[in-house]
Design a protein around this motif. Structure first.
Motif, PDB file in Angstrom:
ATOM      1  N   VAL A 194       0.880  -1.031  -0.221  1.00 42.57           N
ATOM      2  CA  VAL A 194       0.061  -0.017   0.000  1.00 42.57           C
ATOM      3  C   VAL A 194       0.839   1.206  -0.043  1.00 42.57           C
ATOM      4  CG1 VAL A 194      -1.651   1.463   1.407  1.00 42.57           C
ATOM      5  CG2 VAL A 194      -2.109  -1.122   1.213  1.00 42.57           C
ATOM      6  N   GLU A 195       1.985   1.182   0.747  1.00 39.69           N
ATOM      7  CA  GLU A 195       2.867   2.551   0.956  1.00 39.69           C
ATOM      8  C   GLU A 195       3.454   2.653  -0.316  1.00 39.69           C
ATOM      9  OE1 GLU A 195       3.031   4.794   3.088  1.00 39.69           O
ATOM     10  OE2 GLU A 195       1.528   3.950   4.163  1.00 39.69           O
ATOM     11  N   MET A 196       3.863   1.534  -1.268  1.00 40.78           N
ATOM     12  CA  MET A 196       4.661   1.771  -2.141  1.00 40.78           C
ATOM     13  C   MET A 196       3.458   2.229  -3.325  1.00 40.78           C
ATOM     14  SD  MET A 196       6.240  -2.031  -2.721  1.00 40.78           S
ATOM     15  CE  MET A 196       6.365  -2.049  -4.363  1.00 40.78           C
ATOM     16  N   ALA A 197       2.326   1.771  -3.430  1.00 46.09           N
ATOM     17  CA  ALA A 197       1.313   2.204  -4.307  1.00 46.09           C
ATOM     18  C   ALA A 197       0.876   3.847  -4.000  1.00 46.09           C
ATOM     19  CB  ALA A 197       0.077   1.405  -4.264  1.00 46.09           C
ATOM     20  N   ARG A 198       0.959   4.006  -2.720  1.00 43.20           N
ATOM     21  CA  ARG A 198       0.698   5.522  -2.491  1.00 43.20           C
ATOM     22  C   ARG A 198       1.630   6.367  -2.795  1.00 43.20           C
ATOM     23  NH1 ARG A 198      -0.928   4.660   3.730  1.00 43.20           N
ATOM     24  NH2 ARG A 198      -3.216   4.224   3.569  1.00 43.20           N
ATOM     25  N   CYS A 199       2.887   6.222  -2.927  1.00 51.79           N
ATOM     26  CA  CYS A 199       4.076   6.913  -3.219  1.00 51.79           C
ATOM     27  C   CYS A 199       4.362   6.909  -4.682  1.00 51.79           C
ATOM     28  CB  CYS A 199       5.500   6.615  -2.623  1.00 51.79           C
ATOM     29  SG  CYS A 199       5.344   6.505  -0.896  1.00 51.79           S
ATOM     30  N   GLY A 200       3.586   5.869  -5.577  1.00 58.50           N
ATOM     31  CA  GLY A 200       3.785   5.729  -6.897  1.00 58.50           C
ATOM     32  C   GLY A 200       2.584   5.774  -7.765  1.00 58.50           C
ATOM     33  N   PRO A 201       1.662   4.905  -8.261  1.00 65.49           N
ATOM     34  CA  PRO A 201       0.617   5.070  -9.095  1.00 65.49           C
ATOM     35  C   PRO A 201      -0.357   5.973  -8.480  1.00 65.49           C
ATOM     36  CG  PRO A 201       0.858   2.863  -8.439  1.00 65.49           C
ATOM     37  CD  PRO A 201       2.167   3.389  -8.013  1.00 65.49           C
ATOM     38  N   ALA A 202      -0.695   5.912  -7.245  1.00 64.82           N
ATOM     39  CA  ALA A 202      -1.892   6.590  -6.587  1.00 64.82           C
ATOM     40  C   ALA A 202      -1.361   8.237  -6.447  1.00 64.82           C
ATOM     41  CB  ALA A 202      -1.896   6.339  -4.877  1.00 64.82           C
ATOM     42  N   GLU A 203      -0.251   8.518  -6.158  1.00 61.60           N
ATOM     43  CA  GLU A 203       0.177   9.892  -6.375  1.00 61.60           C
ATOM     44  C   GLU A 203      -0.013  10.393  -7.723  1.00 61.60           C
ATOM     45  OE1 GLU A 203       3.894  12.876  -4.970  1.00 61.60           O
ATOM     46  OE2 GLU A 203       3.900  10.678  -4.504  1.00 61.60           O
ATOM     47  N   THR A 204       0.403   9.780  -8.731  1.00 64.16           N
ATOM     48  CA  THR A 204       0.490  10.001 -10.147  1.00 64.16           C
ATOM     49  C   THR A 204      -1.092  10.278 -10.537  1.00 64.16           C
ATOM     50  OG1 THR A 204       2.374   9.066 -10.817  1.00 64.16           O
ATOM     51  CG2 THR A 204       1.103   9.607 -12.569  1.00 64.16           C
ATOM     52  N   SER A 205      -2.160   9.652 -10.355  1.00 64.85           N
ATOM     53  CA  SER A 205      -3.334   9.432 -10.587  1.00 64.85           C
ATOM     54  C   SER A 205      -4.266  10.273  -9.781  1.00 64.85           C
ATOM     55  CB  SER A 205      -4.035   8.037 -10.729  1.00 64.85           C
ATOM     56  OG  SER A 205      -4.049   7.396  -9.341  1.00 64.85           O
ATOM     57  N   GLY A 206      -3.788  10.823  -8.629  1.00 63.35           N
ATOM     58  CA  GLY A 206      -4.703  11.773  -7.833  1.00 63.35           C
ATOM     59  C   GLY A 206      -5.864  10.677  -6.885  1.00 63.35           C
ATOM     60  N   THR A 207      -5.195   9.547  -6.719  1.00 63.21           N
ATOM     61  CA  THR A 207      -6.191   8.780  -5.827  1.00 63.21           C
ATOM     62  C   THR A 207      -5.969   8.434  -4.502  1.00 63.21           C
ATOM     63  OG1 THR A 207      -6.687   7.659  -8.300  1.00 63.21           O
ATOM     64  CG2 THR A 207      -7.424   6.713  -6.210  1.00 63.21           C
ATOM     65  N   ARG A 208      -6.796   8.146  -3.673  1.00 62.44           N
ATOM     66  CA  ARG A 208      -6.482   7.973  -2.242  1.00 62.44           C
ATOM     67  C   ARG A 208      -6.465   6.520  -2.107  1.00 62.44           C
ATOM     68  NH1 ARG A 208      -9.938  10.327   2.789  1.00 62.44           N
ATOM     69  NH2 ARG A 208      -9.106   9.081   4.597  1.00 62.44           N
ATOM     70  N   ILE A 209      -5.543   6.165  -1.194  1.00 64.90           N
ATOM     71  CA  ILE A 209      -5.756   4.626  -0.661  1.00 64.90           C
ATOM     72  C   ILE A 209      -5.931   4.557   0.830  1.00 64.90           C
ATOM     73  CG2 ILE A 209      -4.752   2.228  -0.840  1.00 64.90           C
ATOM     74  CD1 ILE A 209      -2.987   3.183  -3.081  1.00 64.90           C
ATOM     75  N   ASP A 210      -7.035   3.855   1.169  1.00 67.53           N
ATOM     76  CA  ASP A 210      -7.284   3.632   2.556  1.00 67.53           C
ATOM     77  C   ASP A 210      -6.754   2.250   2.862  1.00 67.53           C
ATOM     78  OD1 ASP A 210      -8.087   6.075   3.073  1.00 67.53           O
ATOM     79  OD2 ASP A 210     -10.453   5.810   3.124  1.00 67.53           O
ATOM     80  N   PHE A 211      -6.198   1.981   3.988  1.00 69.11           N
ATOM     81  CA  PHE A 211      -5.569   0.421   4.588  1.00 69.11           C
ATOM     82  C   PHE A 211      -6.241   0.384   5.826  1.00 69.11           C
ATOM     83  CE2 PHE A 211      -2.320  -1.975   6.880  1.00 69.11           C
ATOM     84  CZ  PHE A 211      -2.791  -2.984   6.163  1.00 69.11           C
ATOM     85  N   LEU A 212      -7.344  -0.834   5.744  1.00 66.05           N
ATOM     86  CA  LEU A 212      -8.058  -1.235   6.890  1.00 66.05           C
ATOM     87  C   LEU A 212      -7.474  -2.424   7.411  1.00 66.05           C
ATOM     88  CD1 LEU A 212     -11.450  -0.264   5.376  1.00 66.05           C
ATOM     89  CD2 LEU A 212     -10.066   1.234   6.956  1.00 66.05           C
ATOM     90  N   ALA A 213      -7.016  -2.659   8.620  1.00 61.21           N
ATOM     91  CA  ALA A 213      -6.543  -3.965   9.291  1.00 61.21           C
ATOM     92  C   ALA A 213      -6.287  -3.850  10.719  1.00 61.21           C
ATOM     93  CB  ALA A 213      -4.870  -4.228   8.723  1.00 61.21           C
TER      94      ALA A 213
END
Length: 241
Positions: free
Chosen positions: A106-125
């Motif tokens: 999730v952290e890798m995606a937040r710093c990569g494709p999520a930041e580029t696409s302007g999308t938020r990622i919520d992590f529930l655990a």
């Protein structure tokens, strides 16, 4: 006299045989193409990087060359995925804290494709470790593909949710949901077919690889989707035997 016979296992075995045959064909094809494709890709990307070092380029020319590099990287990723699907690897299982694995991806995606696409990622655990009996590298690959697909399916400003839930008998479920347009029920059976994709720029290999890895772990995938309501992928990994 009425005789009933459950043919579900036979149907399942036939479907597995068909998938294995398709994978074998792709394996032979990808092994031959990978070398031939990667050599010119390396030459292209190397030449473009040298040109980018030139001080005489204007802004428009640099943007065009950046597009060339981006597309070269995309083709290289496609070749890599073809090789992975065509040459399945037996999972090397061990005791793994799945919560930390999911959080890392999730952290890798937040710093990569999520930041580029302007999308938020919520992590529930849960706050505590969630132990699983899996191949750490392959599980990361499953998550990365599912999260990338969810980000691509979601519009800018949307939220992708990633959750992990300990199940019964030490099994674990990992869920990835998006806010995209979803898909029709008739498309559900073809989701894991190679080279089938609802996206114009998708090759349909990512989900085929996800299915292959989950099957090798003895797990299952559930999909809940409808047009304009998004899609939820739920991956169930069994516990240690």
């Amino acid at each position: 006299v009425v005789v009933f016979q459950d043919l579900s296992e036979i149907s399942m075995l036939r479907e597995k045989a068909k998938r294995s045959e398709r994978l074998a064909i792709l394996g032979r094809l990808s092994a031959g193409l990978a070398h031939e494709i990667r050599n010119p890709l390396n030459s292209i990307s190397g030449s473009v990087e040298l040109v980018l070092d030139s001080p005489d380029l204007d802004g428009q020319e640099r943007r065009l060359l950046d597009v060339v590099l981006s597309e070269t990287d995309r083709l290289n990723d496609l070749v890599t995925s073809m090789l992975q699907v065509g040459r399945p690897v037996t999972p090397q299982r061990s005791e793994v804290d799945l919560r930390s694995v999911v959080e890392e991806v999730v952290e890798m995606a937040r710093c990569g494709p999520a930041e580029t696409s302007g999308t938020r990622i919520d992590f529930l655990a849960p706050d505590h470790p969630v132990q699983g009996w899996v191949d750490r590298g392959q599980v990361k690959q499953v998550l990365w593909n599912l999260i990338k697909n969810a980000l691509k399916a979601s519009p800018e400003g949307a939220t992708v949710r990633v959750g992990i839930t300990p199940g019964s008998y030490s099994g674990t479920s990992i869920e990835v949901s998006d806010e995209g347009i979803g898909f029709k029920p008739s498309d559900k059976e073809r989701l894991y077919d190679m080279f089938y994709s609802e996206r114009n720029r998708g090759a349909g290999i990512g989900l085929a690889l996800v299915r292959q890895i989950v099957d090798a772990h003895g797990g299952s995938i559930e999909v809940d989707s409808s047009p304009d309501r998004g899609t939820v992928f739920r991956v169930n990994f069994p516990g240690r035997p």
